[in-house]
Design a protein around this motif. Structure first.
Motif, PDB file in Angstrom:
ATOM      1  N   GLU A 109       0.832  -1.201   0.000  1.00  0.00           N
ATOM      2  CA  GLU A 109       0.000   0.000   0.000  1.00  0.00           C
ATOM      3  C   GLU A 109       0.872   1.258   0.000  1.00  0.00           C
ATOM      4  N   GLY A 149      -5.370   2.659   4.924  1.00  0.00           N
ATOM      5  CA  GLY A 149      -5.368   3.611   6.033  1.00  0.00           C
ATOM      6  C   GLY A 149      -3.961   3.894   6.495  1.00  0.00           C
ATOM      7  N   GLY A 150      -3.751   3.723   7.803  1.00  0.00           N
ATOM      8  CA  GLY A 150      -2.500   4.146   8.435  1.00  0.00           C
ATOM      9  C   GLY A 150      -1.238   3.559   7.820  1.00  0.00           C
ATOM     10  N   LEU A 151      -1.263   2.259   7.546  1.00  0.00           N
ATOM     11  CA  LEU A 151      -0.062   1.598   7.044  1.00  0.00           C
ATOM     12  C   LEU A 151       0.335   2.138   5.669  1.00  0.00           C
ATOM     13  N   LEU A 208       1.541   5.788   5.978  1.00  0.00           N
ATOM     14  CA  LEU A 208       2.880   5.807   6.566  1.00  0.00           C
ATOM     15  C   LEU A 208       3.935   5.592   5.478  1.00  0.00           C
ATOM     16  N   ASN A 243      -9.437  -4.599   2.834  1.00  0.00           N
ATOM     17  CA  ASN A 243      -9.458  -4.948   4.260  1.00  0.00           C
ATOM     18  C   ASN A 243      -8.323  -4.262   4.994  1.00  0.00           C
ATOM     19  N   ASP A 244      -8.660  -3.764   6.142  1.00  0.00           N
ATOM     20  CA  ASP A 244      -7.702  -3.088   7.003  1.00  0.00           C
ATOM     21  C   ASP A 244      -7.746  -3.836   8.322  1.00  0.00           C
ATOM     22  N   ASN A 245      -6.598  -4.375   8.723  1.00  0.00           N
ATOM     23  CA  ASN A 245      -6.560  -5.127   9.980  1.00  0.00           C
ATOM     24  C   ASN A 245      -7.519  -6.316  10.012  1.00  0.00           C
ATOM     25  N   LEU A 246      -7.675  -6.989   8.872  1.00  0.00           N
ATOM     26  CA  LEU A 246      -8.495  -8.207   8.840  1.00  0.00           C
ATOM     27  C   LEU A 246      -8.012  -9.099   7.706  1.00  0.00           C
ATOM     28  N   ARG A 270      -5.065 -12.735  -3.419  1.00  0.00           N
ATOM     29  CA  ARG A 270      -4.199 -11.865  -2.612  1.00  0.00           C
ATOM     30  C   ARG A 270      -2.796 -12.484  -2.486  1.00  0.00           C
ATOM     31  N   ALA A 311      -5.674  -9.844  12.387  1.00  0.00           N
ATOM     32  CA  ALA A 311      -4.916  -9.164  11.330  1.00  0.00           C
ATOM     33  C   ALA A 311      -3.583  -9.850  11.038  1.00  0.00           C
ATOM     34  N   VAL A 367       5.770   0.161  16.156  1.00  0.00           N
ATOM     35  CA  VAL A 367       5.622   1.507  15.603  1.00  0.00           C
ATOM     36  C   VAL A 367       5.303   2.584  16.639  1.00  0.00           C
ATOM     37  N   TYR A 427     -12.467  -1.818  17.210  1.00  0.00           N
ATOM     38  CA  TYR A 427     -11.439  -1.498  18.206  1.00  0.00           C
ATOM     39  C   TYR A 427     -11.173   0.002  18.286  1.00  0.00           C
ATOM     40  N   SER A 484      -0.133   2.484  16.798  1.00  0.00           N
ATOM     41  CA  SER A 484       0.410   3.823  16.977  1.00  0.00           C
ATOM     42  C   SER A 484      -0.669   4.871  16.757  1.00  0.00           C
ATOM     43  N   GLY A 485      -1.262   4.826  15.554  1.00  0.00           N
ATOM     44  CA  GLY A 485      -2.064   5.958  15.110  1.00  0.00           C
ATOM     45  C   GLY A 485      -1.093   6.983  14.547  1.00  0.00           C
TER      46      GLY A 485
HETATM   47  C1  26Y Z   1      -3.661  -8.834   6.434  1.00  0.00           C
HETATM   48  C2  26Y Z   1      -4.197  -7.695   5.673  1.00  0.00           C
HETATM   49  C3  26Y Z   1      -5.623  -7.899   5.303  1.00  0.00           C
HETATM   50  C4  26Y Z   1      -3.997  -6.354   6.290  1.00  0.00           C
HETATM   51  C5  26Y Z   1      -4.169  -5.256   5.487  1.00  0.00           C
HETATM   52  C6  26Y Z   1      -3.976  -3.996   5.983  1.00  0.00           C
HETATM   53  C7  26Y Z   1      -3.637  -6.184   7.609  1.00  0.00           C
HETATM   54  C8  26Y Z   1      -3.442  -4.909   8.108  1.00  0.00           C
HETATM   55  C9  26Y Z   1      -3.609  -3.808   7.279  1.00  0.00           C
HETATM   56  C10 26Y Z   1      -3.408  -2.435   7.743  1.00  0.00           C
HETATM   57  C11 26Y Z   1      -2.973  -2.155   8.933  1.00  0.00           C
HETATM   58  C12 26Y Z   1      -2.784  -0.780   9.386  1.00  0.00           C
HETATM   59  O1  26Y Z   1      -3.075   0.181   8.691  1.00  0.00           O
HETATM   60  N1  26Y Z   1      -2.254  -0.623  10.584  1.00  0.00           N
HETATM   61  C13 26Y Z   1      -2.010   0.683  11.141  1.00  0.00           C
HETATM   62  O2  26Y Z   1      -0.665   1.038  10.848  1.00  0.00           O
HETATM   63  C14 26Y Z   1      -0.390   2.361  11.254  1.00  0.00           C
HETATM   64  C15 26Y Z   1       1.010   2.705  10.799  1.00  0.00           C
HETATM   65  O3  26Y Z   1       1.948   2.022  11.567  1.00  0.00           O
HETATM   66  C16 26Y Z   1      -0.576   2.511  12.738  1.00  0.00           C
HETATM   67  O4  26Y Z   1      -0.398   3.856  13.076  1.00  0.00           O
HETATM   68  C17 26Y Z   1      -1.969   2.049  13.164  1.00  0.00           C
HETATM   69  O5  26Y Z   1      -2.075   2.053  14.564  1.00  0.00           O
HETATM   70  C18 26Y Z   1      -2.233   0.658  12.629  1.00  0.00           C
HETATM   71  O6  26Y Z   1      -3.558   0.255  12.903  1.00  0.00           O
END
Ligand code: 26Y
Length: 823
Positions: A77, A123-125, A128, A276-279, A286, A369, A441, A561, A665-666
């Protein structure tokens, strides 16, 4: 002689206009007489692109000649947002463009808004990764990003009858920021089988044969640094049928349909970002994306290294590869395969190179996740890789057994293979075993992974392999670009724009905290940003919000969450409280606008219910004449990077209220504070470090601590002294009475808290959440006190620059040095 023809910065407004008109009339083949905003954008982007390309070529040439160590940031991403504004500011010629466009009858803001967001992330990842690219270029580090060129980015969100509807994000019809490299391609193999033979020296060799091949085509995106000529490269891979247009064999045999189908199947690999984010969902496509991208990137990196003719053992002195979460973990296996099967190195020699090359960043402790891939799936798609994974695991477990003899349960816990049916590959375990550093992080998060999910690995490898790098954000986009007036005011008080490349210089603002004119301007800038957002809300949603009200913002992906449900319960509580008051009492209350934004993963049913509840509450509250400006509830559809750039500078207070221990982190928390907004939040993620930096008198913290979460959850599940918070019970009653529409629609949100264990501890934190919001109201009424908090917070945010963060990675993990050109 050719040097005299190379592109230079625009000399002035006229020089810029000349280039713009040239692009309209030649590249776009249009007349200036019918140059609309969209054409003006295209031509302006092309004019600035020309400046970038020159620096970009020189940067790549310089890095190749210097033969310096590079970092490769592998991320599925990259949430880049728009490029034009950023390019103009980084080059330092936005003013010239503004004047030039104005003379031609265009407002630069309108031109900028023509651009589609590059929304290749959730999102966040993903964001970042985008901030990191900006910092890497600004700090002159030799660095490339590697990702996928999705034809469709994250879906666009529409709200229809209060529900989220997903619309495809086709963003590529005009994208001047990418350069197709049809000559840079890699053939990627899938499926097939492994043949084991011996070579002429009697050595065992494995050949991966058969299966199918898909072509990876490189698309390059220039990444300009701020105030430097360094322009790094982001390489995104696009998939294509290997046989070119279509399979001529099949075509000639009259099987036209199936030849087209093959082509489409190949192109499907890079077609769409998984939303998906965190799932983790474990979908075959994929996994194909992951291998396709990892294999193409490694082939590219290895090809570059081989040109240097250095011995293999120097590979880690030339190459650092950072894994953004476990998504690229197959890179570890692929490099081992290249070294052993193709280059003929011995296993141990190869493995030493591999582990010295990789670093792994973990972004979550949420079990749902953590990626796992089923052994049968990997066996089918990547048969040789599965063998290598088993070998990696075997040698790893043998060494653990030597270190801790007779601890069968330890072996079971740390094994890369989970012995379920079907067996599963734990990608985080593979990433740890194959890397020399693992980082979290934010401080709390890095401590948590060491004591919970990765505890056994700390016992095995020792604590030094595990480290923290607290996230950061780029002040260029998140202050200078998003909030130009605030940036200008800060520059006027700190001696210029030096703070944009050394954010700790913000501390000079503390000297001016009592300067009345400065304070007035500070407050005025916030107010104007709120007026702009209010206008946007009125124009797009028809809701009139008063810019004098307290703007209370929660914008982020919708997830239980992150507790948007607690926020909306709080808004309902506020509404009920206001309704019970006499008009006299009411007149004394602080008006509020509760602003929400964020996408739900399309398959995340509960998150979609929460969006519906927010909209249903807004529908009632916003149309209640008795309430008027005292409370508005607004859901802004399709939250993305560009919307964030407008919303964040307009916030008085923002909500970062995850259950303690769940938000790694956020990063938006940092963006809000950097723009002079205060925070209401839990003791979670980077909130804790933000508090340490800005002082606890400048933040509104509430709620239970991470260390108590386990016990609280236990009390919910096994009885104990738990009772539903009475204010929350009252909120539930009102929902169930039908005040916000059919209560059936919201039954699941309520029972998750009341009947199913309240896993995210909404009830446990609700009382202190409401009490803290009272403190927020009170503090906001003291306008001067609020302004002081706002200024001092910004002054103390220097630590959260992604420049600081990238320097920590460069020194502690990558071992790379900056490489600057003569400017
Ligand atoms: C396994 C897959 C479906 C998957 C796809 C996206 C798993 C996780 C994610 C995304 C995770 C994510 O965005 N995590 C966020 O990363 C940020 C940067 O480090 C943090 O600030 C944030 O707390 C965290 O939720």
């Amino acid at each position: 002689t050719w040097r005299k023809h190379q592109a230079k910065p625009f000399a002035d407004k006229d020089g810029f206009q000349r280039e713009l008109v040239r692009h309209v009339e030649t590249t776009l083949a249009r007349s200036m007489f019918n140059c609309d905003e969209s054409a003006a954008y295209s031509a302006c982007a092309l004019a600035f692109r020309d400046r970038l390309v020159y620096d970009w070529n020189r940067t790549q040439q310089r890095q190749t000649l210097a033969d310096a160590k590079r970092v490769y940031y592998l991320s599925l991403e990259f949430l880049m947002g728009r490029a034009l504004d950023n390019a103009m500011l980084n080059i330092g010629q936005k003013d010239i463009a503004k004047a030039g466009l104005a003379e031609l009858g265009f407002r630069i803001e309108d031109v900028i808004e023509q651009e589609n967001d590059a929304a290749l992330g959730n999102g966040g990842l993903g964001r970042l990764a985008a901030c990191f690219l900006d910092s890497l270029a600004t700090l002159n580090y030799p660095a490339w990003g590697y990702g996928l060129r999705y034809r469709y980015g994250i879906f666009k969100q529409e709200i229809i009858d209060g529900y989220q509807v997903e619309v495809p994000d086709y963003w590529l019809d005009f994208n001047p920021w990418e350069f197709p490299r049809h000559d840079v391609t890699v053939d990627i193999q899938f499926y097939g089988h492994v043949v084991k033979t011996t070579d002429e020296n009697g050595r065992v060799v494995h050949r991966w044969e058969g299966g199918e091949t898909v072509k990876a085509v490189a698309y390059d995106v220039p990444i300009p640094g701020y105030g430097t000529s360094t322009t790094n490269n982001l390489r995104l891979w696009s998939s294509k049928a290997a046989s070119g247009e279509f399979d001529f064999q099949k075509f000639n045999n009259g099987d036209y349909e199936s030849s087209v189908a093959d082509q489409q199947r190949a192109e499907t690999i890079s077609a769409v970002l998984y939303p998906n984010d965190n799932l983790d969902r474990g979908k075959e496509l994929r996994l194909k994306q992951q291998y396709f991208w990892v294999a193409a990137s490694l082939y590219d990196i290895v090809r570059r290294f081989k040109k240097s003719k250095r011995p293999w053992k120097e590979f880690p002195d030339q190459v650092a590869i950072q894994l953004n979460d476990t998504h690229p973990t197959l890179a570890i296996v692929e490099l081992q395969r290249i070294l052993v099967d193709i280059e003929g190195l011995g296993w141990d020699e190869a493995w030493d190179i591999v582990t010295r090359t990789f670093g792994y960043t973990n972004h979550t402790v949420l079990p749902e996740a953590l990626e796992k891939w089923s052994v049968p799936l990997v066996q089918h798609l990547l048969p040789r890789h599965l063998q290598i994974i088993y070998d990696i695991n075997l040698f790893f477990l043998q060494s653990v057994e030597r270190q801790f003899p007779n601890d069968r349960d330890l072996l079971r816990r740390v094994s890369i293979i989970e012995e379920t049916n079907p067996k599963m590959i734990r990608m985080a375990h593979l990433a740890i075993v194959g890397s020399h550093k693992v980082n979290g992080v934010a401080e709390l998060h890095s401590d948590l992974i060491k004591t919970t999910i990765f505890k056994d690995f700390v016992d095995i490898y020792g604590p030094d392999k595990f480290t923290n790098v607290t996230n950061g954000i780029t002040p260029r986009r998140w202050l200078h670009q998003a909030n130009p007036r605030l940036s200008e005011l800060i520059a006027s008080k700190t001696g210029g724009y030096g703070f944009l490349t050394d954010l700790t210089q913000l501390n000079k603002l503390e000297l001016h905290v009592n300067d009345a004119d400065f304070r007035r301007e500070w407050a005025e800038i916030k107010f104007n940003n709120k007026v702009r957002l209010a206008k946007y809300i009125k124009d797009t949603l028809g809701i009139a919000v008063n810019p004098n009200a307290l703007f209370d913002v929660q914008v982020k992906r919708i997830h239980e969450y992150k507790r948007q449900q607690m926020n909306i319960f709080g808004a309902i509580h506020r509404y009920l409280t206001l309704k019970e008051m006499t008009p006299e009492e009411r007149a004394k209350q602080q008006p509020r606008v509760s602003i929400f934004g964020g996408k739900a993963a399309p398959g995340y049913w509960m998150a979609k219910q929460i969006i519906h509840l927010i909209n249903a509450v807004g529908e009632v509250v916003n149309n209640d004449k008795e309430i008027g400006d005292l409370l508005k509830v607004v859901f802004i559809p399709d939250y993305n990077v560009s919307k964030a750039e407008m919303i964040i500078p307009a916030s008085d207070i923002s909500e970062h209220i995850s259950t303690a221990g769940t938000e790694a982190s956020g990063t938006s928390n940092m963006k809000f504070v950097l723009n002079g907004g205060l925070i209401i939040g839990t003791c979670d993620g980077a909130n804790i470090e933000i508090t340490r930096e800005i002082g606890d008198e400048n933040i509104f913290l509430f709620g239970n601590l991470a260390e108590n979460v386990e016990d609280l959850r236990h009390a919910h599940t096994y009885g104990g002294d738990w009772t539903l918070d009475p204010s929350l019970a009252r909120v539930f009653e009102e929902i169930e009475r039908g005040t916000f529409g059919n209560p059936q629609d919201f039954a699941a949100i309520i029972s998750a808290v009341r009947d199913h264990g309240d896993y995210y501890l909404v009830s446990d934190d609700f009382h202190s959440y409401l009490e803290t919001h009272k403190l927020v109201d009170e503090a906001y009424r003291d306008k001067e006190g609020w302004t002081t908090k706002s200024i001092l917070s910004v002054a103390r945010m220097g630590f959260f620059s992604s420049d600081r963060c990238i320097n920590e990675y460069a020194e502690g993990i990558w071992n790379i040095e900056p490489l600057k050109g003569e400017e």
